[in-house]
Design an enzyme around this catalytic site. Structure first.
Site, PDB file in Angstrom:
ATOM      1  N   ASP A  89      -3.316  -5.710   1.824  1.00 49.34           N
ATOM      2  CA  ASP A  89      -3.466  -5.384   3.015  1.00 49.34           C
ATOM      3  C   ASP A  89      -2.488  -3.699   3.187  1.00 49.34           C
ATOM      4  OD1 ASP A  89      -3.011  -5.881   6.391  1.00 49.34           O
ATOM      5  OD2 ASP A  89      -1.289  -4.502   5.243  1.00 49.34           O
TER       6      ASP A  89
ATOM      7  N   ASN B  31       0.891  -1.406  -0.190  1.00 51.13           N
ATOM      8  CA  ASN B  31      -0.357  -0.128  -0.301  1.00 51.13           C
ATOM      9  C   ASN B  31       1.067   1.182   0.341  1.00 51.13           C
ATOM     10  OD1 ASN B  31       1.222  -0.452   2.745  1.00 51.13           O
ATOM     11  ND2 ASN B  31      -0.676   0.408   3.648  1.00 51.13           N
TER      12      ASN B  31
ATOM     13  N   ASP C  99       3.288  -5.981  12.146  1.00 52.47           N
ATOM     14  CA  ASP C  99       2.227  -4.898  11.124  1.00 52.47           C
ATOM     15  C   ASP C  99       2.884  -3.321  11.758  1.00 52.47           C
ATOM     16  OD1 ASP C  99       0.488  -3.546   9.685  1.00 52.47           O
ATOM     17  OD2 ASP C  99      -1.413  -3.524  10.616  1.00 52.47           O
TER      18      ASP C  99
HETATM   19  O1  DOR Z   1      -3.494  -0.124  11.207  1.00 50.45           O
HETATM   20  C1  DOR Z   1      -3.421  -0.322   9.932  1.00 50.45           C
HETATM   21  N1  DOR Z   1      -2.831   0.049   9.296  1.00 50.45           N
HETATM   22  N2  DOR Z   1      -3.510  -1.036   9.235  1.00 50.45           N
HETATM   23  C2  DOR Z   1      -3.609  -1.277   8.460  1.00 50.45           C
HETATM   24  O2  DOR Z   1      -3.794  -2.868   8.145  1.00 50.45           O
HETATM   25  C3  DOR Z   1      -2.399  -1.082   7.513  1.00 50.45           C
HETATM   26  C4  DOR Z   1      -1.954  -0.159   7.880  1.00 50.45           C
HETATM   27  C5  DOR Z   1      -1.560   1.110   7.436  1.00 50.45           C
HETATM   28  O3  DOR Z   1      -0.754   1.333   6.248  1.00 50.45           O
HETATM   29  O4  DOR Z   1      -1.309   2.063   7.623  1.00 50.45           O
END
Ligand code: DOR
Length: 430
Positions: free
Chosen positions: A152, A94, A306
């Site tokens: 994701d 992303n 994450d």
């Molecule tokens: O809290 C999150 N932030 N969950 C995700 O799956 C993506 C992530 C982000 O890219 O900031």
């Protein structure tokens, strides 16, 4: 260049090793692993009282490059990884542009070779632009080096036909689809776990059933196509049960949990501190207990952070408007050792397995082992080192952390990548 690591407690779950041994590293590879090695040409590192493990792998990080460098870039993100004890990270697609074509995969790999401090593996997107409409160039991306495919960080997919075709493609290349399992319609315009705390605060909640529905959908599609599925950042009790049942049926499903979902609850959100805002959200105690059970019995295979850094000014707003996610690489090992090891819930062997051999297997990468002849990636831990988290000292650009000011016991004290120390005593050496 030779390095001799002496007198450490070597724990390598991939080889079922747990004993005091010396390790000789030569030309970037593990050369010898035995008692009492002597080599007068080698740089000596005395690991007495320390634990020497295969290099830790974080299979879920957001490095934000290309395009979102105000939040993080590959240099700061991989420095953060090295500081936290990770030798390999896998980065999510992303970014801007999205990592959805071979040329972007190649670009990230090249950039990581140039400015990265640890090994970077790239995860390509499932759908173009993470829009859930058209498949990305899956085959081309895998041929260019992508290790897995995931949407994701986009809106979680609801296009079941697209996911099914995605599984058919990834299966041809023996790769895994990593699912951010949340039903898009149910989590729209929601800000925290739906439960007693959200009701009390008057904040619209994200129900756990949104995760359970998406996880069951993906499990059924993986089962139908006989392809491999990995469920990211599991946070719901029922999802743990669904994965456990699916594994019993022989579905090719694996899963990860994060240090925050394993140790924090929605009670933390009572302060409206945006450092606790994350997707999927921090849930209630019964969910945390189910995650720990799942981690213990092998339903959950890996621990991943994450790591999702955001710029200070983005997080420094009213709770509702803050983006979700926070830095995770520099606190993960300390949090897990404090909350899982020093509470006698997990052994060091169990924890190291979740950070090394298991993520390596899921991503099918050559890492996570101290086998002779393998690349010398090592993590050296001091399980008893006491420290206090101060996010101002983080290498990552994302200073928001739900663990800020926490007293922790246990830390990575050295990180070796390809036979070179990249971190010693918290200092980055490259
Ligand atoms: O809290 C999150 N932030 N969950 C995700 O799956 C993506 C992530 C982000 O890219 O900031």
């Amino acid at each position: 260049m030779k390095i001799l690591i002496k007198n450490g407690r070597v724990i390598d779950p991939s080889k079922k090793i747990d004993e005091t041994l010396d390790i000789l590293i030569e030309n970037g590879q593990i050369k010898l692993l035995e008692k009492n090695i002597n080599d007068t040409d080698a740089e000596i590192y005395d690991a007495k009282g320390l634990v020497v493990a295969p290099g830790f792998i974080d299979m879920h990080v957001h490095l934000r490059e290309p395009g979102l460098e105000a939040k993080e870039d590959i240099n700061t993100g991989t420095k953060s990884a090295a500081a936290g004890g990770f030798t390999t990270v896998a980065c999510m697609p992303n970014t801007r542009p999205t990592i959805d074509s071979a040329i972007v995969v190649e670009g990230v790999i090249k950039q990581a070779e140039t400015i990265g401090v640890v090994n970077v593996k790239v995860i390509g997107s499932l759908s173009k632009g993470l829009e859930g409409k058209e498949l990305s160039e899956i085959g081309d991306m895998i041929q260019a080096g992508a290790v897995a495919i995931s949407d994701d960080g986009g809106d979680s997919l609801c296009n079941t036909q697209l996911i099914r075709t995605g599984f058919e493609y990834t299966d041809m290349f023996n790769k895994v689809i990593i699912s951010h399992a949340e039903d898009m319609y149910m989590v729209h315009d929601t800000y925290m776990h739906e439960g007693a705390v959200s009701a009390m605060l008057g904040i619209k909640g994200r129900p756990c059933v949104a995760e359970d529905i998406a996880a069951s959908r993906d499990i059924l599609l993986a089962e139908y196509t006989n392809a491999a599925l990995h469920i990211a950042h599991v946070s719901s009790k029922r999802t743990v049960e669904l994965i456990r049942e699916a594994k019993k049926r022989g579905v090719k499903v694996t899963a990860e949990a994060t240090p925050h979902h394993l140790t924090l609850t929605d009670e933390n959100l009572k302060t409206f501190d945006t450092a606790f805002k994350v997707n999927p959200p921090l849930r209630s105690k019964e969910h945390v207990e189910a995650l720990l059970e799942g981690l213990k019995d092998g339903t959950i295979d890996a621990i991943a952070t994450d790591h999702a850094p955001h710029a200070f000014e983005e997080k420094d707003v009213e709770f509702r408007y803050a983006p979700s996610g926070f830095a995770g690489l520099e606190t993960a090992v300390g949090v897990i050792l404090t909350e899982l090891y020093h509470t006698n819930k997990f052994t060091l062997n169990e924890i190291i397995e979740k950070f090394t051999v298991n993520p390596a297997k899921i991503l099918d990468i050559k890492a996570g082992t101290l086998e002779i002849g393998s690349k010398a990636d090592l993590t050296i831990l001091d399980p008893d080192f006491e420290w206090t988290v101060d996010s101002n000292n983080f290498y990552t650009k994302g200073k928001a952390s739900p663990f800020n000011d926490r007293k922790l016991k246990g830390k990575a004290v050295a990180t070796v990548v390809g036979g070179n120390f990249v971190m010693k005593a918290g200092d980055i050496l490259v």
